[in-house]
Enzyme design. Structure first.
Site, PDB file in Angstrom:
ATOM      1  N   LYS A  98      62.086  59.979  87.380  1.00  0.00           N
ATOM      2  CA  LYS A  98      61.701  58.640  86.927  1.00  0.00           C
ATOM      3  C   LYS A  98      62.919  57.918  86.358  1.00  0.00           C
ATOM      4  O   LYS A  98      63.731  58.517  85.644  1.00  0.00           O
ATOM      5  CB  LYS A  98      60.586  58.750  85.879  1.00  0.00           C
ATOM      6  CG  LYS A  98      60.001  57.416  85.432  1.00  0.00           C
ATOM      7  CD  LYS A  98      58.856  57.646  84.444  1.00  0.00           C
ATOM      8  CE  LYS A  98      58.259  56.341  83.951  1.00  0.00           C
ATOM      9  NZ  LYS A  98      57.146  56.563  82.983  1.00  0.00           N
TER      10      LYS A  98
ATOM     11  N   SER B 151      52.881  54.027  83.703  1.00  0.00           N
ATOM     12  CA  SER B 151      54.094  53.372  84.170  1.00  0.00           C
ATOM     13  C   SER B 151      54.852  54.163  85.218  1.00  0.00           C
ATOM     14  O   SER B 151      55.776  53.669  85.848  1.00  0.00           O
ATOM     15  CB  SER B 151      55.023  53.130  82.976  1.00  0.00           C
ATOM     16  OG  SER B 151      55.459  54.385  82.439  1.00  0.00           O
TER      17      SER B 151
ATOM     18  N   SER C  12      51.075  57.851  81.132  1.00  0.00           N
ATOM     19  CA  SER C  12      51.855  57.391  82.279  1.00  0.00           C
ATOM     20  C   SER C  12      52.247  58.470  83.274  1.00  0.00           C
ATOM     21  O   SER C  12      52.900  58.179  84.274  1.00  0.00           O
ATOM     22  CB  SER C  12      53.118  56.665  81.797  1.00  0.00           C
ATOM     23  OG  SER C  12      52.762  55.501  81.101  1.00  0.00           O
TER      24      SER C  12
END
Length: 505
Positions: free
Chosen positions: A81, A156, A180
């Site tokens: 990420k 997210s 998330s």
């Protein structure tokens, strides 16, 4: 027709690498080819590091031929990420204010990934500074759900979940501040784990809310998550919040759970996390999963956590307050974007205002303003202080519940993936997507989401398991047992129900 290597689990890839029936270069190239073929539509990646990934793969292949003792996952590709800093590789946190920034160091978890010899395919898309539930708030455009390209992949960490669901990566790292990792897992049919707070080092994570953020694995199976969790977890002296204890035996717990025996396990259904606002298909799959757990020998009881209903409100005061403080460093003076006022004197204050005005998106600005207000003189006790008191009550609810049961369970998200754009103009409706996942972050306890079927709309749903702090192994035992039972019930992995993506030549 040759076998599609990207469809193997990470554990199967690792076994084949050890057996010598496939090389890391072949695996890595297969995933790079898959990214080239489908990511134009999915947009899971913000940066693809093909040369570096192949260089790592060649090195691991040579070391394996030489007979070196390697990590079990050595040679298996991974995606990271874009909120996790990576030396020599762009890290933007999904924001224009960090566009083009290349960190001079690695996060601790990245150091461990590199040391173990996993080729890093690239950095995945995300809501800007991890603020969002849909990955529509990325400054670089939204990620799309591989199940339906007109729908969100969760947020997210939608980029990491979409990459795994689209078979662009067998493993990924996400971060979970209020769900998330788990919420994207639920809506993409992947496994997502939020470890105990402090169980995986936060050193090198671009902070959103320091008391809530936690990195963890995103995979297609519970065993794969356990393997990755054991790799990236453990004590780190550079992180003051890192737990100075060894991890429990996670892989062993996953393998034990896969045997299908949950006798002696007491499972609590959180009554406050299964009510109004939950889609009927989500509730139906949840009830079916509870029946499967009973069939495996577990005792299933209802447990009340009365203060969970206040968790969402408390979270959306604590998170913006910490974000307001953490993001103050982005001022146009030290690194990242620098913008000067269009006219008038160039003062530090005006440069900061211009930089933050241009560099931050609407959702980030919204939360900074809210957090600054909550921390301001005269309002601190009424808002931030009160939210912290609610947090204590949520923690006490968990403590009381875990005196009665071994784990708690609920649906991971109240609905399946909604259409892109459907909630962008209604922030409160967007925030409600995290209603079931937020309590774990407030209390610091670990949580796992495992796909538990497909709703009537043809989209995946998730089943959440929560355990006491530092008892992450319980997640893997229950999750692996349910996963195995579901595969029998559904005739294979849930992700196999997903429609094929159109492959670009």
């Amino acid at each position: 027709m040759s076998e599609d290597l990207t469809r193997l689990t990470a554990a199967d890839m690792a076994a084949r690498l050890v057996a010598g029936t496939v090389t890391s270069v072949e695996l890595t190239q297969a995933h790079l080819d898959r990214i080239a073929a489908v990511d134009g539509d999915v947009h899971a990646f913000l940066h693809v590091s093909a040369d570096d990934a192949l260089a790592t793969a060649r090195d691991i292949d040579a070391r394996r031929v030489a007979g070196e003792d390697l990590h079990p996952l050595a040679g298996v590709p991974i995606a990271i990420k874009d909120v996790v800093v990576t030396r020599g590789m762009p890290t933007t946190a999904g924001s224009k204010i960090l566009e083009g920034w290349v960190p001079p160091y690695d996060a601790t978890l990245v150091e461990r990934v590199r040391a173990a010899g996993l080729p890093i395919l690239g950095k995945t898309n995300m809501d800007e500074f991890a603020m969002g539930s849909s990955t529509e708030h990325s400054a670089y455009g939204p990620t799309r759900n591989p199940w339906d390209l007109d729908r969100i992949p969760g947020g997210s960490g939608g980029g990491s979940a979409a990459a795994v669901a689209a078979f662009e990566a067998p493993l990924a790292v996400g971060t979970d501040t209020g769900g998330s990792i788990r919420q994207p897992g639920a809506v993409t049919g992947t496994v997502g784990v939020k470890p105990t707070y402090g169980g995986v080092s936060r050193y090198g994570l671009i902070a959103l809310a320091s008391s809530l953020d936690q990195a963890g694995p995103v995979t297609r199976t519970v065993l794969d998550s356990a393997l990755l969790h054991e790799l990236i977890g453990g004590h780190d002296p550079r992180d003051s919040t890192s737990i100075a204890e060894d991890l429990p035996p996670l892989v062993d717990a996953a393998r034990r759970g896969a045997s299908g025996d949950l006798r002696g396990m007491r499972i609590g259904v959180v009554t406050e996390l299964d009510g109004d606002g939950y889609q009927e298909g989500v509730r139906a799959r949840f009830a079916e999963s509870l029946d499967l757990l009973r069939g495996l020998g577990a005792e299933v009881v209802e447990v009340s956590c009365p203060h969970f209903e206040y968790a969402l409100g408390a979270y959306y005061l604590i998170l913006p307050s910490e974000a307001s403080s953490n993001l103050a460093k982005f001022d146009g003076m030290r690194f990242g974007l620098r913008a000067e006022p269009a006219e008038g004197p160039v003062t530090a204050e005006r440069v900061m205002a211009a930089t933050r005005g241009q560099g931050f998106g609407d959702e980030v600005k919204r939360r900074i303003i809210l957090g600054t207000y909550a921390l301001s003189a005269g309002y601190y006790d009424a808002y931030y202080g009160s939210a912290q008191k609610v947090r204590t009550l949520v923690q006490r609810d968990f403590d009381a519940a875990f005196e009665q049961v071994d784990v708690l369970v609920s649906p991971t998200a109240p609905t399946t993936a909604f259409e892109l754009g459907a909630k962008l103009d209604d922030p409160l409706a967007m925030y409600l997507n995290d209603v079931a996942t937020i309590p774990a972050n407030l209390a610091g306890v670990p949580g796992l989401s495992v796909p538990n079927g497909v709703s009537d709309d043809g989209l995946p749903v998730g089943f959440q398991v929560l355990a006491p702090a530092k008892a992450d192994d319980r997640l893997y035992r229950v999750g692996a047992a349910l996963e195995r039972a579901l595969e029998t019930s559904w005739g294979g992995p849930i992700l196999a129900q997903a429609p094929e993506l159109e492959v670009k030549p």
